[in-house]
Design an enzyme around this catalytic site. Structure first.
Site, PDB file in Angstrom:
ATOM      1  N   SER A 167     -56.047   1.832  25.327  1.00  0.00           N
ATOM      2  CA  SER A 167     -54.719   2.263  24.928  1.00  0.00           C
ATOM      3  C   SER A 167     -53.967   2.924  26.077  1.00  0.00           C
ATOM      4  CB  SER A 167     -54.826   3.261  23.768  1.00  0.00           C
ATOM      5  OG  SER A 167     -53.568   3.844  23.463  1.00  0.00           O
ATOM      6  N   HIS A 195     -50.378  -1.874  11.871  1.00  0.00           N
ATOM      7  CA  HIS A 195     -50.800  -0.675  12.595  1.00  0.00           C
ATOM      8  C   HIS A 195     -51.747   0.180  11.754  1.00  0.00           C
ATOM      9  CE1 HIS A 195     -49.633   1.223  16.492  1.00  0.00           C
ATOM     10  NE2 HIS A 195     -50.274   2.251  15.981  1.00  0.00           N
ATOM     11  N   THR A 236     -47.743  -3.479  22.201  1.00  0.00           N
ATOM     12  CA  THR A 236     -47.553  -3.087  20.804  1.00  0.00           C
ATOM     13  C   THR A 236     -46.059  -2.969  20.535  1.00  0.00           C
ATOM     14  OG1 THR A 236     -49.659  -1.923  20.703  1.00  0.00           O
ATOM     15  CG2 THR A 236     -47.990  -1.296  19.086  1.00  0.00           C
ATOM     16  N   TYR A 294     -47.785   0.546  25.396  1.00  0.00           N
ATOM     17  CA  TYR A 294     -46.647   1.041  24.632  1.00  0.00           C
ATOM     18  C   TYR A 294     -45.431   1.005  25.552  1.00  0.00           C
ATOM     19  CZ  TYR A 294     -49.321   2.828  20.627  1.00  0.00           C
ATOM     20  OH  TYR A 294     -50.088   2.938  19.494  1.00  0.00           O
ATOM     21  N   LYS A 337     -48.834  -7.329  19.667  1.00  0.00           N
ATOM     22  CA  LYS A 337     -49.454  -6.708  18.492  1.00  0.00           C
ATOM     23  C   LYS A 337     -48.387  -6.047  17.623  1.00  0.00           C
ATOM     24  CE  LYS A 337     -52.931  -3.208  17.225  1.00  0.00           C
ATOM     25  NZ  LYS A 337     -52.061  -2.133  16.694  1.00  0.00           N
TER      26      LYS A 337
END
Length: 377
Positions: free
Chosen positions: A124, A273, A172, A146, A249
């Site tokens: 992440s 999510h 994402t 992100y 995603k």
């Protein structure tokens, strides 16, 4: 190639002294017993009334798979093609933030467990360990991005992921703002000092550590650093800049899936999510067949949200997915037993999937995509 999933210890055997439960879902109780209540809520909770969170599990439970008989299958392979290559299971470890909240060894422990199981680990942007240290475990690492307000920082993260040898990038797209996670607000949840957003420059996560009653400090932090206006033009920029497989995603509408395929992505991840964003969103599994039809084999399709074991992997395959992302059960296992707990959980998943393939008459995951399903039992 060797299949690590076949070489792991049988379920029930101790891994480095850790004796696993008999079901992935059972790791939840072990984790809850050792975690502070606010950390448990941070991991376990969803947004709003947690309608979407509950819907994920209910939707998968409604999927009945029609097994094929007289198939002569007694030793199926669990290997599968995933973006960027083959894996020992049709599974990748889902991107999950701040894993040192669960265990001091955090992301490197779970990445090492993924390496042992022969599956990709998705790191992440908000990992509590730098991407370079995660990649140093030798796991096949995908970097989850992100979209940040600072485009230069986005570019820097992509460069670092490339330099670290990340095998794919997963952007994402369903977090323009963080969903209203009421458990965290009620707890006034904030990160403890030893847990940081290690991939961001120093000081960029200060807001995540400032606890305020009735407010989630994590939500305040993401609101300050995430860019809410991510667009198709940004995805095109990312596609042009990314030389490794690109996954998107957070797709739920088949029209978005088709457009992503048109934009040249290598995979879409059907995900709400984990029930942590729009609480009115459908369960991921309920829209999976529509997405599979819309992309029409122009890219891979993975399912995220609600997967709790090998039977769920089989369900996802039968609904047309190429594989799944597995999230919360691995955090529970990490909390319960560190790397040994995570290795035990992935070994258990492999055993469950092998049993499911035998029982459904499938010699491998690819053949499971030809199974028929019934919704509602």
């Amino acid at each position: 190639m060797a299949d690590p999933a076949r070489d792991t210890q049988p379920p029930g055997d101790a891994v480095d002294g850790f004796v696993p439960p008999v079901s992935l879902a059972d790791f939840a109780a072990l984790a809850r017993a050792v975690l502070p209540p606010d950390v448990w809520d941070f991991v376990d909770g969803g947004s709003g009334a947690e309608t979407a969170l509950a819907a994920n599990r209910a939707a998968l439970d409604r999927v009945a798979v029609l097994p094929r008989m007289l198939a002569g299958v007694d030793d199926p392979s669990t290997e599968a093609a995933l973006p960027g290559g083959r894996a020992a299971l049709p599974v990748a470890v889902a991107p999950m933030a701040y894993q040192r909240l669960l265990h001091p060894d955090g992301e490197p422990a779970l990445a090492a467990a993924a390496r042992a199981a022969g599956v990709p680990y998705v790191a992440s942007t908000l990992a509590s360990t730098p991407i370079e240290e995660i990649a140093a475990t030798g796991a096949t690492v995908w970097f989850q991005l992100y979209w940040l307000r600072d485009r230069a920082l986005v570019a820097d993260l992509l460069d670092r992921a490339s330099a670290a040898g990340c095998a794919a990038v997963m952007v994402t797209v369903d977090v323009p703002v963080l969903g209203r996670r009421l458990r965290d607000a009620r707890n006034g949840f904030a990160l403890p000092p030893h847990v940081t957003a290690a991939n961001l420059p120093g000081g960029r996560d200060d807001l995540a550590h400032q606890g305020t009653p009735g407010v989630s400090a994590v939500a305040v932090h993401t609101g300050a650093v995430f860019a809410p206006a991510l667009s198709w033009a940004d995805l095109e920029w990312l596609r042009e800049r990314t030389r490794v497989p690109l996954l998107v995603k957070g797709i739920l509408d088949a029209r978005d899936a088709a457009r992503a395929a048109d934009a040249g992505v290598d995979a879409v991840v059907v995900s709400n999510h984990g029930g942590r964003q729009l609480d009115a969103a459908p369960a991921s599994a309920s829209v999976l067949p529509e997405v599979v039809e819309a992309v029409d084999e122009r890219c891979a399709v993975l399912l995220d949200s609600g997967v709790r074991g090998g039977v769920d992997v089989l369900r996802a395959l039968a609904l047309g997915a190429d594989g799944v992302l597995l999230g919360r059960p691995l955090l529970w296992a990490l909390a319960a037993g560190g790397r040994a707990g995570a290795e035990a959980a992935l070994a258990l998943l492999a055993a469950e999937l092998r049993d499911a393939l035998i029982l459904s008459g499938c010699p491998d995951p690819a053949s499971a995509r030809r199974l028929r399903t019934r919704i509602g039992g």
